[in-house]
Write an enzyme that holds these catalytic residues in place. Structure first.
Site, short mmCIF file in Angstrom:
data_model
loop_
_atom_site.label_atom_id
_atom_site.label_comp_id
_atom_site.label_asym_id
_atom_site.label_seq_id
_atom_site.Cartn_x
_atom_site.Cartn_y
_atom_site.Cartn_z
N LYS A 157 11.33 50.36 -28.93
CA LYS A 157 10.40 50.14 -30.04
C LYS A 157 9.03 49.76 -29.47
CE LYS A 157 9.40 46.89 -33.85
NZ LYS A 157 9.91 45.84 -34.76
N ASP A 169 2.30 44.13 -34.93
CA ASP A 169 2.99 44.21 -36.21
C ASP A 169 2.37 43.21 -37.19
OD1 ASP A 169 4.71 44.54 -38.31
OD2 ASP A 169 6.49 43.73 -37.29
N LYS A 201 2.50 39.79 -42.89
CA LYS A 201 3.17 38.59 -42.39
C LYS A 201 2.28 37.37 -42.60
CE LYS A 201 5.73 40.68 -38.50
NZ LYS A 201 7.11 40.35 -38.88
N ASP A 220 5.63 42.99 -30.05
CA ASP A 220 6.54 43.84 -30.81
C ASP A 220 6.76 45.21 -30.15
OD1 ASP A 220 8.32 43.79 -32.91
OD2 ASP A 220 6.92 44.64 -34.37
N ASP A 274 7.29 45.71 -43.57
CA ASP A 274 7.47 44.92 -42.34
C ASP A 274 8.76 45.31 -41.61
OD1 ASP A 274 6.84 43.11 -40.41
OD2 ASP A 274 7.30 41.32 -41.62
N GLU A 300 9.38 48.00 -40.12
CA GLU A 300 8.82 49.26 -39.62
C GLU A 300 9.54 49.79 -38.39
OE1 GLU A 300 7.73 46.32 -38.79
OE2 GLU A 300 7.60 46.54 -36.62
N ARG A 307 12.66 50.01 -37.41
CA ARG A 307 13.83 50.87 -37.60
C ARG A 307 13.42 52.27 -38.04
NH1 ARG A 307 16.42 46.85 -41.96
NH2 ARG A 307 15.29 45.39 -40.63
N1 BES Z 1 9.04 42.71 -35.40
C1 BES Z 1 9.71 42.14 -36.52
C2 BES Z 1 10.93 41.33 -36.15
C3 BES Z 1 10.73 40.10 -35.35
C4 BES Z 1 10.09 39.00 -35.88
C5 BES Z 1 11.28 40.04 -34.09
C6 BES Z 1 9.95 37.87 -35.13
C7 BES Z 1 11.14 38.91 -33.34
C8 BES Z 1 10.47 37.82 -33.87
C9 BES Z 1 10.18 43.23 -37.45
O1 BES Z 1 9.35 44.34 -37.53
C10 BES Z 1 10.25 42.61 -38.81
O2 BES Z 1 9.24 42.21 -39.30
N2 BES Z 1 11.46 42.52 -39.38
C11 BES Z 1 11.68 41.93 -40.64
C12 BES Z 1 12.61 42.84 -41.44
C13 BES Z 1 12.73 42.46 -42.89
C14 BES Z 1 11.42 42.75 -43.60
C15 BES Z 1 13.87 43.24 -43.48
C16 BES Z 1 12.33 40.57 -40.45
O3 BES Z 1 13.21 40.45 -39.59
O4 BES Z 1 11.93 39.64 -41.13
ZN ZN Z 2 8.18 44.78 -35.89
MN MN Z 3 7.79 44.12 -38.94
#
Ligand code: BES
Ligand code: ZN
Ligand code: MN
Length: 463
Positions: A228, A233, A240, A251, A310, A312, A314
């Site tokens: 990834k 992000d 966020k 990220d 957010d 994104e 996947r």
């Molecule tokens: N990059 C983030 C996940 C992340 C956040 C990894 C903090 C490590 C530390 C990812 O893109 C994300 O924002 N995921 C969301 C998904 C949700 C919106 C379903 C999450 O995990 O909150």
């Molecule tokens: Zn992310």
């Molecule tokens: Mn995200």
């Protein structure tokens, strides 16, 4: 600055790694001045402590380091490596050649790493380790510089590492090893049928892209690594909050791990046909942003309803997985800073790991302990697949419930994999919040060594 030195007979300060129980008898072997010094500073042999001992003239003569007998051999190797940051500049050697010497030397280098690109003042000279004859210090140095390469990419802020910068780093790596390299950029992603990579990245001033390079004998077993590469992000329109956005330069940590592992695989010349895919995007906000409620058509043809911009990572991985999967690789692995839920479950130091093959998973878990690059297995739990049901599209990319966020993200990715013989997914943090031995604060290419060692064990070393 090299912190490993060859054993060329030049003088170095001996270090004695002792268990707490060994200290009293060891103390008796010390010259009177050193023994009096240890007494006068009231040295206590607690795990992790070290003591600098003077010779008769008062200068540094030896070092004592107390080990934790409860720790695994690999953890003890890392603890010894931590002396790199604790000792004054100079040359040191370990007395008594027990333990995993290569791992100690690796940990020493990993511990000595500093991210200095933005400091006007360089750090001074460091403590250097004399590697015993017989240990393969060239290999150790290659592994450690691959890790440093991954860390540098993660630590570099997003203003200096956008998708084009990630591409440049991958291109340079590929060319160093004679790999064939291709990047599909901007609207070309649409022509190449990579629509979700385009949708996620199109709001950024730096166009999204798919980085794709291949190396090695075409007849060798196919191993595909996918990382990834979200260089920043913001969360997109589902922006966020400030605290959650602060660290989001990392990220692209999954891409850093894929590139670091590729550097190890190519550097050690493993007998595999390696392919590396990095969808590189910035999840930015503009009039061109994709939106909650949008339905995207994926490369595979599945339509995907967007519940939250957010989630994104996947989406871009799904197109890359679908592209790689049609080649039926022996092993297909992705690495991603994918969910906050994995961090809630396991914390920053223990990546979550998913695999379709139990034998492979067992090997990964065992090697993780042996080389101190640990992971914890979570399941592709099929009954939760229905949490990804969409009312209007083939699939939703996020769950309808707040539960099992890392598992449902993994299940979404698995929808795009059919033909790979073994598929594995790592949901990682790519960051060390507080420094530990062998792990300086900041970016970390988690599981790069682990996947390299697993591939080496599975597909054999080449001569
Ligand atoms: N990059 C983030 C996940 C992340 C956040 C990894 C903090 C490590 C530390 C990812 O893109 C994300 O924002 N995921 C969301 C998904 C949700 C919106 C379903 C999450 O995990 O909150
Ligand atoms: Zn992310
Ligand atoms: Mn995200």
């Amino acid at each position: 600055m090299p912190t490993l030195i060859a054993d060329n007979g030049a003088s170095s300060t001996p270090m004695h790694a002792l268990r707490p129980a060994d200290w009293p008898s060891f103390r008796e072997t010390l010259p009177p001045g050193a023994r009096r010094f240890a007494e006068s500073v009231q040295f206590e042999p607690k795990p992790g402590r070290h003591l600098l001992l003077p010779g008769e003239g008062g200068a540094l003569e030896s070092v004592v380091f107390i080990e934790d007998p409860k720790k695994s051999e690999a953890e003890r190797a890392f603890a010894r490596g931590g002396l790199a940051s604790l000792l004054p500049p100079g040359a040191y050697r370990f007395e008594g050649e027990d333990g995993d010497l290569a791992l100690v030397a690796f940990a020493w280098l990993a511990d000595a790493y500093r991210f200095e690109a933005y400091r006007s003042k360089e750090n001074g000279p460091r403590a250097r380790l004399v590697v015993p004859k017989g240990a393969n210090s060239a290999r150790v140095e290659r592994l450690a510089s691959a890790i440093a390469f991954g860390r540098d990419l993660i630590n570099t802020p997003a203003n200096d590492l956008a998708p084009d910068g990630l591409e440049a780093a991958a291109r340079e790596l590929a060319s160093k090893f004679g790999a064939s390299f291709e990047a599909t950029i901007g609207d070309a992603l649409l022509d190449a049928n990579l629509p979700m990579i385009h949708a996620v990245g199109r709001a950024s001033a730096t166009p999204p892209r798919l980085i794709d390079f291949s190396w090695g004998d075409e007849a060798a077993p196919k191993v595909t690594l996918i990382g990834k590469g979200v260089t920043f992000d913001t969360g997109g329109l589902n922006i966020k909050p400030d605290a959650a956005m602060l660290l989001m330069k990392k990220d692209m940590g999954g891409a850093a791990t894929a590139l670091a592992a590729a550097r190890m695989i190519m550097g050690e010349n493993l007998p595999v046909r390696l392919r590396v895919l990095v969808p590189a995007v910035e999840n930015a906000i503009s009039g061109a942003s994709f939106r909650p409620g949008d339905v995207l058509r994926s490369r595979k043809g599945l339509t995907v309803e967007i519940g939250n911009t957010d989630a994104e990572g996947r989406l871009i991985l799904a197109d890359a997985l679908a592209l790689a999967d049609v080649e039926s690789p022996e092993l297909m692995v992705d690495f991603a800073t994918l969910t906050g839920a994995a961090r809630v479950a396991l914390g920053p130091d223990l990546p979550a790991f998913y695999a379709t093959d139990d034998d492979f998973a067992g090997q990964v878990l065992e090697l993780g302990v042996r080389i101190n690059d640990p992971v914890w297995r979570l399941p592709f739990w099929a009954p939760y697949d229905e949490m990804l049901t969409s009312r209007i599209a083939d699939v939703s990319h996020i769950s309808s419930t707040p539960f099992a966020g890392s598992v449902t993200a993994a299940l979404f990715l698995k929808r795009f994999v059919e033909k790979a013989r073994i598929y594995a997914h790592f949901d990682l943090f790519a960051w060390t919040p507080t420094a530990r031995a062998g792990r300086p604060q900041g970016g970390e290419a988690q599981v790069a060594r682990l996947i390299f060692e697993t591939i080496e064990h599975r597909f054999g070393a080449s001569g």
